[in-house]
Design a protein around this motif. Structure first.
Motif, short mmCIF file in Angstrom:
data_model
loop_
_atom_site.label_atom_id
_atom_site.label_comp_id
_atom_site.label_asym_id
_atom_site.label_seq_id
_atom_site.Cartn_x
_atom_site.Cartn_y
_atom_site.Cartn_z
N PHE A 85 0.39 -1.04 0.31
CA PHE A 85 0.14 -0.04 -0.33
C PHE A 85 1.15 1.10 -0.20
N LEU A 86 1.77 1.15 0.32
CA LEU A 86 2.52 2.61 0.16
C LEU A 86 3.47 2.84 -0.39
N SER A 87 3.91 1.53 -1.43
CA SER A 87 4.78 1.23 -2.44
C SER A 87 3.99 2.26 -3.53
N THR A 88 2.30 2.66 -3.18
CA THR A 88 1.62 3.40 -4.60
C THR A 88 2.05 4.43 -4.26
N VAL A 89 2.41 5.03 -3.29
CA VAL A 89 2.15 6.84 -2.82
C VAL A 89 3.45 7.01 -3.37
N LYS A 90 2.92 8.28 -4.77
CA LYS A 90 3.30 8.67 -5.94
C LYS A 90 4.06 10.17 -5.14
N ALA A 91 4.76 10.10 -6.33
CA ALA A 91 5.25 11.45 -6.40
C ALA A 91 4.87 12.91 -6.13
N ASN A 92 3.23 12.94 -7.34
CA ASN A 92 3.16 14.29 -6.99
C ASN A 92 1.48 14.70 -6.25
N GLN A 93 1.53 13.55 -5.33
CA GLN A 93 0.72 13.79 -3.74
C GLN A 93 1.09 14.70 -2.48
N SER A 94 0.88 15.69 -2.11
CA SER A 94 1.07 16.24 -1.18
C SER A 94 1.62 15.71 -0.14
N GLU A 95 2.73 15.84 0.85
CA GLU A 95 3.78 16.23 1.77
C GLU A 95 2.38 15.56 2.61
N LEU A 125 -1.03 9.01 5.13
CA LEU A 125 -1.20 7.32 4.18
C LEU A 125 -0.05 6.69 5.62
N TYR A 126 1.33 6.93 6.08
CA TYR A 126 1.43 6.65 7.07
C TYR A 126 1.19 6.64 8.26
N ASN A 127 1.07 7.47 8.68
CA ASN A 127 -0.24 7.87 9.90
C ASN A 127 -1.14 6.27 10.33
N TYR A 128 -1.69 6.80 9.03
CA TYR A 128 -2.34 5.34 8.74
C TYR A 128 -1.68 3.52 8.92
N ALA A 129 -1.13 3.77 8.14
CA ALA A 129 0.01 2.64 8.52
C ALA A 129 0.17 2.49 9.14
N VAL A 130 0.73 3.32 9.91
CA VAL A 130 1.04 2.72 11.83
C VAL A 130 -0.29 1.98 12.51
N ILE A 131 -0.99 3.18 11.97
CA ILE A 131 -2.17 2.55 13.12
C ILE A 131 -2.54 1.55 12.52
N ARG A 132 -3.02 1.08 11.46
CA ARG A 132 -3.14 -0.78 10.73
C ARG A 132 -1.61 -1.36 11.57
N LEU A 133 -0.88 -1.56 11.55
CA LEU A 133 0.53 -1.91 11.53
C LEU A 133 0.25 -2.34 13.04
N TYR A 134 0.04 -1.35 13.47
CA TYR A 134 -0.45 -1.62 15.37
C TYR A 134 -1.38 -2.37 15.54
#
Length: 196
Positions: free
Chosen positions: A24-34, A40-49
């Motif tokens: 999922f995180l590898s689909t982050v595109k260069a044109n997305q805002s910081e 996305l990373y906030n969501y990912a750490v919640i999901r990982l937990y």
């Protein structure tokens, strides 16, 4: 006879879920805002937990489900040899849900149901996993709550003085990937130690 839980299956499923999060995180595109990437990373750490919490509950249920003597050693109560996984989960969670406060809280919870020498406890206690477990809990809490208390705990866990969001830290220098791989290593170690 009741169905038995499998730590090996739980660890295999956990590692597969971690891989899905990484994909999922590898689909982050260069044109997305910081800001969006941070989210996305906030969501990912919640999901990982969430996935790690599920792994620990499944592993603990399996440990009790497959060998009630582990529970007897911590409670001094004689249990029948065969308990269903649902009964084991109820013994662990009661009428609530499985929760622990950081690495030390997880160790305390595990030791409530299995002896100190059990491989679940000894694996989670290993120094090699300390940083990852502390970071996982505190970064997840900060991502979910964004409180000053959770921010201070996250700053302590990562050894920083400034942090705008968990995702802002995790998206840099492959930090999320490093955290995920460390948890997969813990899971794989449990897989290798589990007799079932």
């Amino acid at each position: 006879m009741p169905r038995k839980k499998s730590i090996k299956l739980a660890t295999t499923e956990f590692n597969a879920e971690v891989d899905k999060i990484l994909t999922f995180l590898s689909t982050v595109k260069a044109n997305q805002s910081e800001e969006h990437i941070t989210w996305l990373y906030n969501y990912a750490v919640i999901r990982l937990y969430k996935e790690f919490e599920g792994l620990m509950l499944d592993a603990l249920v399996a440990a009790v489900n497959n060998d009630t003597s582990t529970l007897e050693a911590t409670t001094d109560v004689k249990f029948p040899k065969h308990l269903t996984d649902e009964v084991c989960e109820f013994l662990i969670t009661g009428t609530g849900y499985f929760d622990f406060k950081g690495r030390s809280g997880l160790i305390k919870t595990l030791k409530s149901f299995v002896p100190d020498a059990h491989y679940l406890v000894s694996t989670v206690k290993k120094a090699t996993y300390t940083g990852a477990l502390d970071q996982l809990s505190t970064l997840r809490n900060f991502a979910a709550h964004e409180s000053q208390v959770s921010k201070r705990a996250a700053l302590d866990a990562i050894g920083a003085t400034n942090l705008s969001a968990s995702g802002a830290w995790l998206k840099k220098q492959s930090r999320f990937d490093t955290l995920a791989q460390k948890l997969k290593a813990l899971s794989s170690e449990l897989h290798g130690l589990a007799p079932y």
